[in-house]
Design a protein around this motif. Structure first.
Motif, PDB file in Angstrom:
ATOM      1  N   ILE A   8       0.887  -1.039  -0.130  1.00 17.42           N
ATOM      2  CA  ILE A   8      -0.100  -0.013   0.038  1.00 17.42           C
ATOM      3  C   ILE A   8       1.151   1.318  -0.115  1.00 17.42           C
ATOM      4  O   ILE A   8       1.334   1.812   0.953  1.00 17.42           O
ATOM      5  CB  ILE A   8      -0.854   0.117   1.194  1.00 17.42           C
ATOM      6  N   THR A  94     -12.067  -3.274   0.212  1.00 18.77           N
ATOM      7  CA  THR A  94     -10.919  -3.160   0.059  1.00 18.77           C
ATOM      8  C   THR A  94     -10.245  -4.193  -0.596  1.00 18.77           C
ATOM      9  O   THR A  94      -9.073  -4.160  -1.201  1.00 18.77           O
ATOM     10  CB  THR A  94     -10.199  -2.743   1.395  1.00 18.77           C
ATOM     11  N   GLU A  95     -10.644  -5.636  -0.587  1.00 16.81           N
ATOM     12  CA  GLU A  95     -10.015  -6.578  -1.045  1.00 16.81           C
ATOM     13  C   GLU A  95     -10.537  -6.590  -2.543  1.00 16.81           C
ATOM     14  O   GLU A  95      -9.551  -6.899  -3.475  1.00 16.81           O
ATOM     15  CB  GLU A  95     -10.588  -7.846  -0.423  1.00 16.81           C
ATOM     16  N   PRO A  98      -8.614  -2.422  -4.265  1.00 14.76           N
ATOM     17  CA  PRO A  98      -7.259  -2.083  -3.579  1.00 14.76           C
ATOM     18  C   PRO A  98      -7.426  -0.668  -3.432  1.00 14.76           C
ATOM     19  O   PRO A  98      -6.716  -0.088  -2.676  1.00 14.76           O
ATOM     20  CB  PRO A  98      -6.429  -2.742  -4.406  1.00 14.76           C
ATOM     21  N   GLY A 121      -8.755  -2.559   6.219  1.00  8.72           N
ATOM     22  CA  GLY A 121      -8.254  -1.921   4.979  1.00  8.72           C
ATOM     23  C   GLY A 121      -8.830  -0.431   4.925  1.00  8.72           C
ATOM     24  O   GLY A 121      -8.715   0.493   4.102  1.00  8.72           O
TER      25      GLY A 121
END
Length: 230
Positions: A8, A94-95, A98, A121
């Motif tokens: 990230i 968030t999975e 992304p 996330g």
């Protein structure tokens, strides 16, 4: 959950909204009147655009897929039976997306929930009675891929953590930057407080994240709190 820093990035992605672009927002809350009020408030800002709404997790997943927002403003309570259904949705969003920024907006002020949201996330956490200026600031920060917390959420998160790991070796300057991160400040605001450039702040933040084994700014605060650094 341990992520590497490269997973990230701190720097803005190419598809993040630029300085003059609208920040596209989806509102996820089970109360229509709350969504209506948020839409009215946010669309007064020239750079914010509400592109969708959802009352349930299933609706949210479909709306996000269709509208491709930059930000999801997410309540944790999406049904009468489960106070934290939004946490599960946060992880799914968030999975699956992304690059999406999830900002939790909820009535629940609990350090454990803040930490759990981060782990799933979320890039920010604010309570619903936050003033409009603070909410808008948080949305813009998350759109810039920074983390953002109102002062009470940040304090609740820090208080919920116990020092349990060996203290990493941070410089005095890194510790000063880390303390400002715990208050949810942006790189620019940290630089102004510490009288250093924004570029220098970014350099210190990346070093802090690397030393703490954190993938996000928020996770760095969490790991630092566990280690007793703040």
């Amino acid at each position: 959950m341990t992520l590497s820093e490269k997973d990230i990035p701190v720097q803005q992605h190419d598809d993040a909204p630029g300085p003059s672009a609208h920040v596209r927002i989806v509102l996820v809350d089970d109360h229509a009147i709350v969504r209506h009020g948020l839409r009215s408030v946010l669309e007064r800002e020239d750079d914010l655009e509400v592109v969708g709404e959802a009352a349930t997790a299933a609706e949210a997943l479909a709306v996000v897929e269709r509208t491709e927002p930059h930000i999801v403003l997410l309540d944790l309570k999406l049904s009468t039976g489960d106070n934290t259904e939004g946490l599960q949705l946060c992880g799914q969003l968030t999975e699956q997306h992304p690059d999406l920024g999830v900002l939790v907006l909820t009535t629940f002020l609990d350090g454990g929930l803040v930490v759990d949201a981060i782990r799933r996330g979320a890039r920010g956490y604010v309570v619903k009675d936050v003033d409009t200026t603070e909410l808008v600031r948080s949305i813009r920060a998350v759109a810039r891929r920074e983390s953002s917390f109102d002062s009470r959420s940040a304090a609740a998160m820090v208080q919920s953590m116990n020092a349990s790991a060996q203290e990493p070796s941070l410089t005095e300057r890194e510790l000063n930057v880390l303390r400002q991160l715990a208050h949810g400040l942006s790189n620019r605001d940290i630089g102004a407080r510490l009288f250093i450039s924004e570029t220098t702040v970014k350099f210190h933040v990346r070093n802090i994240m690397r030393k703490l084994g954190a993938a996000t700014r928020a996770e760095a605060v969490y790991e630092a709190s566990k280690s007793g650094l703040i």
